[in-house]
Design a protein around this motif. Sequence first.
Motif, short mmCIF file in Angstrom:
data_model
loop_
_atom_site.label_atom_id
_atom_site.label_comp_id
_atom_site.label_asym_id
_atom_site.label_seq_id
_atom_site.Cartn_x
_atom_site.Cartn_y
_atom_site.Cartn_z
N THR A 98 -3.31 -1.56 6.47
CA THR A 98 -3.24 -3.02 6.54
C THR A 98 -2.32 -3.51 5.42
O THR A 98 -1.72 -2.71 4.70
CB THR A 98 -4.62 -3.67 6.37
N ASN A 99 -2.24 -4.82 5.27
CA ASN A 99 -1.46 -5.38 4.16
C ASN A 99 -2.26 -5.41 2.86
O ASN A 99 -1.77 -5.89 1.83
CB ASN A 99 -0.98 -6.80 4.49
N CYS A 100 -3.49 -4.88 2.88
CA CYS A 100 -4.31 -4.77 1.67
C CYS A 100 -4.21 -3.34 1.13
O CYS A 100 -4.59 -2.39 1.82
CB CYS A 100 -5.77 -5.12 1.97
N VAL A 101 -3.68 -3.21 -0.07
CA VAL A 101 -3.52 -1.90 -0.70
C VAL A 101 -4.35 -1.89 -1.98
O VAL A 101 -4.21 -2.77 -2.83
CB VAL A 101 -2.05 -1.60 -1.02
N GLU A 102 -5.21 -0.88 -2.10
CA GLU A 102 -6.10 -0.80 -3.26
C GLU A 102 -5.53 0.15 -4.30
O GLU A 102 -5.06 1.24 -3.98
CB GLU A 102 -7.49 -0.31 -2.83
N ILE A 103 -5.57 -0.28 -5.55
CA ILE A 103 -5.10 0.53 -6.67
C ILE A 103 -6.29 0.81 -7.59
O ILE A 103 -7.00 -0.11 -8.00
CB ILE A 103 -3.98 -0.18 -7.45
N THR A 329 -12.13 -16.35 2.93
CA THR A 329 -11.90 -16.35 1.49
C THR A 329 -10.42 -16.54 1.14
O THR A 329 -10.00 -16.27 0.02
CB THR A 329 -12.40 -15.04 0.85
N GLY A 330 -9.66 -17.00 2.12
CA GLY A 330 -8.27 -17.35 1.84
C GLY A 330 -7.27 -16.21 1.91
O GLY A 330 -6.08 -16.41 1.66
N ILE A 331 -7.72 -15.00 2.25
CA ILE A 331 -6.83 -13.84 2.36
C ILE A 331 -6.83 -13.37 3.81
O ILE A 331 -7.89 -13.09 4.38
CB ILE A 331 -7.28 -12.68 1.45
N LYS A 332 -5.65 -13.28 4.40
CA LYS A 332 -5.53 -12.81 5.78
C LYS A 332 -5.17 -11.33 5.77
O LYS A 332 -4.10 -10.94 5.29
CB LYS A 332 -4.47 -13.61 6.53
N ILE A 333 -6.06 -10.50 6.30
CA ILE A 333 -5.83 -9.06 6.38
C ILE A 333 -5.34 -8.72 7.79
O ILE A 333 -5.97 -9.09 8.78
CB ILE A 333 -7.11 -8.25 6.07
N GLU A 334 -4.22 -8.02 7.87
CA GLU A 334 -3.66 -7.66 9.17
C GLU A 334 -3.17 -6.21 9.14
O GLU A 334 -2.83 -5.67 8.09
CB GLU A 334 -2.50 -8.58 9.53
N LYS A 335 -3.15 -5.58 10.32
CA LYS A 335 -2.70 -4.20 10.42
C LYS A 335 -1.20 -4.12 10.14
O LYS A 335 -0.42 -4.94 10.61
CB LYS A 335 -3.00 -3.63 11.80
N GLN A 336 -0.82 -3.11 9.36
CA GLN A 336 0.59 -2.87 9.06
C GLN A 336 0.83 -1.37 8.96
O GLN A 336 -0.10 -0.57 8.98
CB GLN A 336 0.99 -3.58 7.76
N LYS A 337 2.09 -1.00 8.82
CA LYS A 337 2.46 0.41 8.76
C LYS A 337 1.87 1.08 7.53
O LYS A 337 1.70 0.47 6.48
CB LYS A 337 3.98 0.56 8.72
N THR A 338 1.57 2.35 7.68
CA THR A 338 1.11 3.16 6.56
C THR A 338 1.86 4.48 6.58
O THR A 338 2.60 4.78 7.53
CB THR A 338 -0.41 3.40 6.64
N LEU A 339 1.70 5.27 5.54
CA LEU A 339 2.36 6.56 5.48
C LEU A 339 1.78 7.52 6.52
O LEU A 339 0.58 7.51 6.79
CB LEU A 339 2.21 7.17 4.09
N ALA A 340 2.64 8.35 7.10
CA ALA A 340 2.19 9.32 8.09
C ALA A 340 1.31 10.38 7.42
O ALA A 340 1.51 10.74 6.26
CB ALA A 340 3.39 9.99 8.75
N LYS A 341 0.31 10.86 8.16
CA LYS A 341 -0.56 11.92 7.65
C LYS A 341 0.14 13.27 7.80
O LYS A 341 0.61 13.61 8.88
CB LYS A 341 -1.87 11.95 8.43
#
Length: 391
Positions: A98-103, A329-341
Amino acid sequence: MMELQFKDLEFKKLESGRTRISFLKQFYFDLDADESRDVFIKDKNKIEYNGKERQLRLLISSKIETELYCSFTGRRAVYVHQPPLIGIQRFGILDSGTNCVEIRPITGCNLNCIYCSVKEGPEKKNAVDFVVDKDLIVREFKLIAENKKDVYVYISGQGEPLFYSKIVELVSDLAKLEQVKHISINTNGTLLSRELIDSLAEAGLTRFNLSLNAISKELSSKIAGIGKGISTISVASYAVEHIMKMARYIRKKGLDLVIAPIYLQGINDKEIGRIIEFAKETGAFVGIQNFLSYAGGRKPVKQLDSSEFESCLKELEKTHKLKLLNPDTGIKIEKQKTLAKPFKRGQTILVEKRYPGIGECSGRLVSIPLNDKKQFKVKLVRDKHNVFAGM
């Protein structure tokens, strides 16, 4: 005799004749009396050395690699300064497509929360802590973000991320990237100060996610794992008044705030209403989370099933006239590209041991059984969201 100054090291002479060297504020290693003989401390990060500079730097590098400890947990620590950072949950970068990336830049916590899913805190002894190089995080994050837009960066971890000494610099570097739209930090609030909030806001932080599980001083301390029969290294008490004060200041600064209590049936269910009213008073979002029981976590209560938890939230919605089920909560989470497995569940792969319980294969970290061998084969039992585990 030469004078040397270090950015990330601080020196202190001990009565034993040893020299204690702090690394990245929260970590340390010692030089024994013989190794310290030619080290003369001028200032906390400045020394005079009667020897060859290269020899000293090699000694320091070796100590960081083999004898590093975490000051707030007392545990052995590992400095992660080489890729990859993707593949495990303990530290690094998590991308669920998604467009949410956790660090997750650091592990270890100053609290022993009674519901912790990984039993984190100073009471946890049989573990290794990790701290990740800031520049490495930014470089690896760019590889993921280049195929995304409107990225929501969520700085969290298996512990308290505000112990990361370069947290302000990390936020600043991430905020400069054109793909990044929001940056938030998850925190228990104990390390917050007006100065830190100001610095993070100036660096580009847009939101705090605050774990606040009770308004009552006694109950909040109990849930944090502080009280009778429990000793901690880093925190002698849990100052809920301070945390509430910092919450008000966050909102005063114009930053978003999500107050996110864990719903513990029979423990803090009577306090949830007070937390909701406090959030309404400050203008914060409310994100109540159901307690989830994990095999390796603490289990103070039985987990409510989804329908039971939903019923509890509906009752709270009626009482407090606030949407709590799937709140905006004001944040729109949507599916996006990710790295290939690079590999899939069920596949057998050859891993090279990198850290305790962690191997590497094809540019991914893999959780593995503890093993003394440098290389061995494992069968993957997990591959979801580029997080891998082998047996």
